[in-house]
Design a protein around this motif. Structure first.
Motif, PDB file in Angstrom:
ATOM      1  N   ILE A  97      -0.979  -4.780  13.919  1.00 23.43           N
ATOM      2  CA  ILE A  97      -0.251  -3.740  13.192  1.00 23.43           C
ATOM      3  C   ILE A  97      -1.010  -3.352  11.927  1.00 23.43           C
ATOM      4  N   ALA A  98      -1.506  -4.366  11.217  1.00 22.02           N
ATOM      5  CA  ALA A  98      -2.273  -4.107   9.991  1.00 22.02           C
ATOM      6  C   ALA A  98      -3.567  -3.351  10.298  1.00 22.02           C
ATOM      7  N   THR A 100      -4.156  -1.326  12.795  1.00 27.71           N
ATOM      8  CA  THR A 100      -3.808   0.047  13.145  1.00 27.71           C
ATOM      9  C   THR A 100      -3.509   0.869  11.902  1.00 27.71           C
ATOM     10  N   ALA A 101      -2.725   0.288  10.988  1.00 29.82           N
ATOM     11  CA  ALA A 101      -2.373   0.995   9.753  1.00 29.82           C
ATOM     12  C   ALA A 101      -3.612   1.293   8.912  1.00 29.82           C
ATOM     13  N   VAL A 105      -4.890   5.000   7.865  1.00 30.39           N
ATOM     14  CA  VAL A 105      -4.944   5.318   6.439  1.00 30.39           C
ATOM     15  C   VAL A 105      -6.364   5.711   6.038  1.00 30.39           C
ATOM     16  N   TRP A 144      -0.080   6.335   3.004  1.00 31.40           N
ATOM     17  CA  TRP A 144       0.360   5.041   3.531  1.00 31.40           C
ATOM     18  C   TRP A 144       1.658   5.156   4.315  1.00 31.40           C
ATOM     19  N   VAL A 145       2.561   5.992   3.864  1.00 30.50           N
ATOM     20  CA  VAL A 145       3.811   6.208   4.606  1.00 30.50           C
ATOM     21  C   VAL A 145       3.510   6.770   5.989  1.00 30.50           C
ATOM     22  N   GLY A 147       0.673   6.511   7.612  1.00 34.02           N
ATOM     23  CA  GLY A 147      -0.073   5.522   8.383  1.00 34.02           C
ATOM     24  C   GLY A 147       0.789   4.401   8.931  1.00 34.02           C
ATOM     25  N   LEU A 148       1.961   4.169   8.313  1.00 38.75           N
ATOM     26  CA  LEU A 148       2.834   3.075   8.740  1.00 38.75           C
ATOM     27  C   LEU A 148       3.888   3.499   9.755  1.00 38.75           C
ATOM     28  N   CYS A 151       3.134   1.979  13.153  1.00 44.13           N
ATOM     29  CA  CYS A 151       3.267   0.518  13.090  1.00 44.13           C
ATOM     30  C   CYS A 151       4.729   0.084  13.102  1.00 44.13           C
ATOM     31  N   LEU A 152       5.552   0.746  12.302  1.00 44.49           N
ATOM     32  CA  LEU A 152       6.972   0.401  12.258  1.00 44.49           C
ATOM     33  C   LEU A 152       7.639   0.690  13.600  1.00 44.49           C
TER      34      LEU A 152
END
Length: 316
Positions: A97-98, A100-101, A105, A144-145, A147-148, A151-152
């Motif tokens: 997940i990290a 991918t983010a 980003v 960042w929002v 990019g996440l 993942c979320l």
């Protein structure tokens, strides 16, 4: 027939084990070198207040942090793969997940850096207003929002609906952890959207700077440097976009080639299309920026060089 299959399998394993040290050296060495380069650059950015207050250097520092973390995670995952280390399911999920983010980003940050150059050349009198300290950090938060989001979404699906993963320890990769088809659709959708968006922004800024450069009111040298920077961002984006094709290439070579050839092609694609673009980032900005480069060389050589006074040219 079973003996022949076993012999072929043993031969393939021996060849893989023979090539492993060479591949590990070719992979880890540039990563370690650029981790050191990025570390020195981050240290340099902390030594002058002007580097922490100017939008261009704030975005550069953000890019360095993201790419450094991405490189570090790539080295860790590669070492685990070569060493055949099984990782706990939840730990593997956090790592993937990290990764991918950070990848997304990093891609979106290219758009911010290109827009900053666009404002500097096309709206020089309002550059300080548009790229203030507060607005720059707000833009980074928005990136960042965005990019996440993927993942979320994947985490919600993994813990709420995914029942395919029952093993507590596994070989950590997206293929082994994310087995449902919806993960692949999410990955393709978000990656394509972000790359198309960033590509549009970079091409727009490049064309706009080129148009302004033709006018008499523009600083020709500054516009030329800015366009070269944006063009390098486009090349960097192109290399990153090529990484999307790695999955397609992997599926094709599994069908039409033997297992050992498939592994070699996968290794080459990973090194060229995923690792190399991250190593290219510091060279695009850090080495080409005269104000930053002088101080960077001083710290890179452990203080043996001479430091010139830091003067920031707005349109570099």
């Amino acid at each position: 027939m079973s003996n022949l299959s076993a012999s072929a399998s043993n031969l393939t394993q021996r060849l893989m084990d023979q090539d492993a040290p060479t591949k590990a050296f070719l992979f880890v060495t540039p990563c370690v070198i650029f981790l050191y380069v990025n570390g020195v650059m981050l240290f340099t950015l902390r030594k002058k207040a002007v580097f922490q207050e100017t939008s261009r250097y704030i975005l550069f520092g953000h890019m360095l942090w993201v790419d450094t973390l991405n490189l570090f995670m790539s080295v860790v995952l590669y070492i685990c793969a070569v060493s055949r280390i099984l990782i706990m399911k939840n730990v593997c999920l956090l790592l993937l997940i990290a990764a991918t983010a950070l990848f997304q980003v990093s891609t979106l940050n290219l758009a911010l850096m290109s827009l900053e150059r666009y404002v500097a050349i096309c709206f020089p009198l309002r550059h300080a207003e548009f790229t203030s300290f507060k607005r720059t950090h707000t833009a980074i938060c928005v990136v960042w929002v965005l990019g996440l989001i993927q993942c979320l979404s994947e985490m919600i699906i993994f813990y709420s609906f995914d029942t395919t993963n029952i093993a507590m320890n596994l070989f950590c990769s997206r293929t082994t952890l994310f087995r449902l088809q919806i993960y692949k659709k999410f990955d393709i959708t978000f990656t394509c959207i972000f790359f198309v968006l960033v590509c549009f922004v970079i091409i727009f800024t490049y064309a706009s700077i080129a148009a302004v450069a033709k006018t008499a009111a523009c600083d020709k040298l500054s516009a030329k440097k800015a366009n070269k920077t944006v063009l390098l961002h486009l090349i960097q984006l192109g290399l990153g976009a090529s990484s999307i094709l790695v999955g397609v290439v992997q599926e094709a070579i599994y069908v039409y080639t033997d297992f050992l050839t498939a592994l070699n092609v996968m290794y080459f694609c990973f090194l060229v299309f995923i690792i190399f673009p991250k190593c290219l980032s510091p060279l695009i900005y850090g080495v080409r920026d005269q104000a930053f480069c002088c101080l960077f060389k001083y710290y890179f050589t452990f203080g043996k060089g001479k430091v010139k006074p830091v003067t920031i040219e707005l349109h570099v």
